[in-house]
Write an enzyme that holds these catalytic residues in place. Structure first.
Site, PDB file in Angstrom:
ATOM      1  N   HIS A 232      11.628   2.010   5.426  1.00  0.00           N
ATOM      2  CA  HIS A 232      11.074   0.919   4.622  1.00  0.00           C
ATOM      3  C   HIS A 232      12.043  -0.261   4.678  1.00  0.00           C
ATOM      4  O   HIS A 232      13.062  -0.282   3.993  1.00  0.00           O
ATOM      5  CB  HIS A 232      10.885   1.395   3.186  1.00  0.00           C
ATOM      6  CG  HIS A 232      10.075   0.469   2.334  1.00  0.00           C
ATOM      7  ND1 HIS A 232       9.859  -0.848   2.655  1.00  0.00           N
ATOM      8  CD2 HIS A 232       9.423   0.674   1.144  1.00  0.00           C
ATOM      9  CE1 HIS A 232       9.114  -1.412   1.725  1.00  0.00           C
ATOM     10  NE2 HIS A 232       8.838  -0.504   0.800  1.00  0.00           N
TER      11      HIS A 232
ATOM     12  N   LYS B 256       6.156   4.019   8.224  1.00  0.00           N
ATOM     13  CA  LYS B 256       7.442   4.159   7.538  1.00  0.00           C
ATOM     14  C   LYS B 256       8.038   5.542   7.747  1.00  0.00           C
ATOM     15  O   LYS B 256       9.253   5.730   7.626  1.00  0.00           O
ATOM     16  CB  LYS B 256       7.285   3.888   6.036  1.00  0.00           C
ATOM     17  CG  LYS B 256       6.998   2.437   5.676  1.00  0.00           C
ATOM     18  CD  LYS B 256       6.954   2.255   4.167  1.00  0.00           C
ATOM     19  CE  LYS B 256       6.581   0.828   3.768  1.00  0.00           C
ATOM     20  NZ  LYS B 256       5.165   0.503   4.068  1.00  0.00           N
TER      21      LYS B 256
ATOM     22  N   PHE C 157       7.650  -3.623  -5.783  1.00  0.00           N
ATOM     23  CA  PHE C 157       8.149  -3.708  -7.146  1.00  0.00           C
ATOM     24  C   PHE C 157       7.632  -4.981  -7.820  1.00  0.00           C
ATOM     25  O   PHE C 157       7.564  -6.041  -7.219  1.00  0.00           O
ATOM     26  CB  PHE C 157       9.677  -3.707  -7.159  1.00  0.00           C
ATOM     27  CG  PHE C 157      10.277  -2.388  -6.780  1.00  0.00           C
ATOM     28  CD1 PHE C 157       9.803  -1.212  -7.325  1.00  0.00           C
ATOM     29  CD2 PHE C 157      11.325  -2.319  -5.874  1.00  0.00           C
ATOM     30  CE1 PHE C 157      10.352   0.014  -6.985  1.00  0.00           C
ATOM     31  CE2 PHE C 157      11.884  -1.096  -5.524  1.00  0.00           C
ATOM     32  CZ  PHE C 157      11.396   0.070  -6.081  1.00  0.00           C
TER      33      PHE C 157
ATOM     34  N   CYS D 156       8.480  -6.101  -1.442  1.00  0.00           N
ATOM     35  CA  CYS D 156       8.047  -5.297  -0.303  1.00  0.00           C
ATOM     36  C   CYS D 156       6.755  -5.780   0.332  1.00  0.00           C
ATOM     37  O   CYS D 156       6.353  -5.268   1.379  1.00  0.00           O
ATOM     38  CB  CYS D 156       7.883  -3.838  -0.730  1.00  0.00           C
ATOM     39  SG  CYS D 156       9.401  -3.125  -1.409  1.00  0.00           S
TER      40      CYS D 156
ATOM     41  N   GLU E 109      -2.103   4.750  -3.773  1.00  0.00           N
ATOM     42  CA  GLU E 109      -2.935   4.143  -2.739  1.00  0.00           C
ATOM     43  C   GLU E 109      -4.054   5.066  -2.283  1.00  0.00           C
ATOM     44  O   GLU E 109      -5.109   4.586  -1.868  1.00  0.00           O
ATOM     45  CB  GLU E 109      -2.107   3.646  -1.564  1.00  0.00           C
ATOM     46  CG  GLU E 109      -1.326   4.647  -0.777  1.00  0.00           C
ATOM     47  CD  GLU E 109      -0.559   3.957   0.352  1.00  0.00           C
ATOM     48  OE1 GLU E 109      -1.054   2.954   0.897  1.00  0.00           O
ATOM     49  OE2 GLU E 109       0.549   4.415   0.683  1.00  0.00           O
TER      50      GLU E 109
ATOM     51  N   HIS F 256       0.642   1.862   2.952  1.00  0.00           N
ATOM     52  CA  HIS F 256       2.008   1.515   2.539  1.00  0.00           C
ATOM     53  C   HIS F 256       2.895   2.738   2.757  1.00  0.00           C
ATOM     54  O   HIS F 256       4.007   2.604   3.279  1.00  0.00           O
ATOM     55  CB  HIS F 256       2.021   1.086   1.072  1.00  0.00           C
ATOM     56  CG  HIS F 256       3.360   0.645   0.593  1.00  0.00           C
ATOM     57  ND1 HIS F 256       4.007  -0.460   1.088  1.00  0.00           N
ATOM     58  CD2 HIS F 256       4.201   1.180  -0.331  1.00  0.00           C
ATOM     59  CE1 HIS F 256       5.185  -0.600   0.493  1.00  0.00           C
ATOM     60  NE2 HIS F 256       5.317   0.390  -0.372  1.00  0.00           N
TER      61      HIS F 256
END
Length: 489
Positions: free
Chosen positions: A414, A409, A473, A237, A388, A377
């Site tokens: 995403h 997002k 990930f 990502c 975050e 994010h």
């Protein structure tokens, strides 16, 4: 199998590939760049903020590393394919309206899956300018990349035909490559999965192009006439941020003068849905698709898959300035880290993301107090949002409570490897227009998350320094800093 029932997404570190050398016909006489700026990077100033906020009076401790005099990098062209709009103008209108492009999946029957919504692009390749030959041979993700590249090149006003093609490079990010095409072709050649031995005579000639992800970088290079360094960056990502970071490094070190860089992804398919369902990362909120992605909201339940592409033209700063290019922003700092901890889990204190932010600030020679906006994010998972938020507090201290933060997002989903580049386009436009995109669907604040997440409505506010972060990930964490043109002397 480890499950992240709250839908946590992580991100891993992969420092972009270093290519210090370049091939030349005469090794004894290396070819110089078109324009080399050998001056040191000077201080930062602004007519909108006090010098105290924009002076790095106490840079982060970066373990003794030194920032050398490197060439600066300008963003001069933007191109995008995004849910809710093909082209940068439509994309920006969607974001500033705070409108969600999420809907029930139409590409296949989603009823067997836990999450049945996605942010799909209304993309007609012929209407987007692709030829019948391009439509036939290119995977959907590659089509996105080609269309975005053409828009970015046109927007930049750069006449690539007048440049040394060996000084133009490409860097394209993607997490899953041509997965959708491979899945579709496998169904055909295996007779719906009933044949163990597939018959190659039923395979399309383009199958090889779909098998290797470097196809996307090759297609972008052909469109741009780029014969310089080329790479595909696949770090999950964070691929979109890391591909841009790699491009920036090549320009800074003198290996290229122009980079056509960004990311593309078309992951909405049964196999991708199954992967994210298996770890409970995607949202189960299917009843109201447009409200399915709810970053920082107390009722959030996971991420929403998306698709799209964003390609940018990056140039050495002095070359862009001398040719009178319109400069959207300068990429002032970039850093990446890995938590070396868990494939899907995140440490709640956000230390590894905070370290990436600190390193990017150090590279840019900026203080935490200089940051005027953060593109989070903001995936909509409980784990990520806590992670975050902790990282921002750790890096920015008390200033974290003063900085506007939002997640695009919430509107475009995403798109895995592509999202980092789409978010940088949003950041560049936020600097350009003095408008900060909102976080859609943020109706019920989470008491654990106590920062300013710009709920629901865009905010008119000038930001001279913008931070964008990514998490993926594998524990990958990336941070990139953009600055307003003219703010840096």
């Amino acid at each position: 199998m480890n499950r992240i029932d709250d839908g946590g997404t992580s991100r891993a570190h992969h420092r972009p590939i270093q290519r210090a050398g370049r091939e030349v016909s005469d090794p004894a006489a290396p070819r110089p760049p078109l324009h080399r700026n050998t001056s040191t990077r000077e201080g930062f100033h602004s007519d909108r903020h006090s010098s105290e906020r924009l002076t790095n009076s106490r840079p982060p401790d970066f373990r003794g590393s030194e920032v050398t005099a490197l060439r600066r990098v300008a963003i001069t062209g933007l191109g995008s394919v995004a849910p809710g709009g093909i082209g940068v103008k439509e994309y920006w209108e969607l974001l500033t309206a705070g409108r969600s492009a999420t809907r029930t999946i139409s590409f296949f029957d989603p009823s067997p899956f836990r999450s049945q919504v996605a942010a799909e692009c209304d993309f007609d390749p012929a209407s987007a300018g692709l030829t019948p030959q391009e439509i036939r041979r290119l995977d959907r993700a590659a089509q996105f990349a080609v269309v975005s590249t053409r828009e970015a090149l046109a927007d930049s006003g750069l006449h690539v035909g007048g440049l040394d093609p060996g000084r133009i490079g490409t860097s394209i990010g993607s997490a899953v490559g041509c997965t959708t095409s491979l899945e579709r072709e496998y169904v055909v050649v295996s007779d719906g999965g009933r044949k163990w031995h597939v018959d190659h005579e039923y395979a399309v000639p383009e199958l090889y192009r779909h098998f290797v992800p470097n196809t996307m970088a090759a297609e972008v290079a052909w469109v741009a006439g780029a014969e310089g360094p080329a790479a595909v960056v696949s770090t999950g990502c964070t691929s979109g941020l890391d591909a841009l970071g790699h491009a920036v490094e090549l320009i800074r070190e003198g290996s290229a003068d122009v980079m056509v860089a960004g990311a593309t992804e078309a992951p909405i398919s049964p196999i991708t849905s199954a992967c994210f369902d298996a770890i409970h990362a995607t949202t189960p909120h299917n009843d109201e698709p447009e409200r399915a992605c709810r970053p920082f909201d107390r009722t959030r339940g996971g991420l929403v898959l998306g698709e799209g592409a964003a390609i940018m033209v990056l140039e050495e700063w002095e070359s862009a300035r001398k040719r009178g290019a319109h400069i959207y922003a300068e990429i002032a700092g970039f850093a990446a880290r890995c938590n070396a901890y868990h494939m899907t889990g995140l440490k709640p204190d956000g230390r590894e993301m905070a370290e990436a932010i600190d390193a990017a600030l150090h590279e840019a020679r900026l203080s935490p107090q200089s940051i005027g906006y953060i593109n989070a994010h903001g995936s909509g998972t409980k784990m990520n949002d806590r992670h975050e938020t902790g990282a921002f507090k750790r890096s920015l201290g008390a200033h974290a409570h003063d900085v506007p933060i939002s997640s695009v997002k919430s509107m475009i989903g995403h798109s895995l490897g592509a999202i980092g580049s789409l978010e940088i386009v949003a950041c560049a436009l936020a600097i350009e227009h003095g408008v900060l995109p909102p976080t859609a669907n943020l109706h019920t604040p989470d008491p654990e998350l106590d920062l300013d997440y710009i709920p629901l409505t865009a905010r008119e506010q000038q930001a001279d320094v913008v931070l964008s972060v990514g998490s993926g990930f594998g524990g990958f964490q990336s941070a990139m800093l953009l600055t307003r043109p003219g703010a840096r002397s």
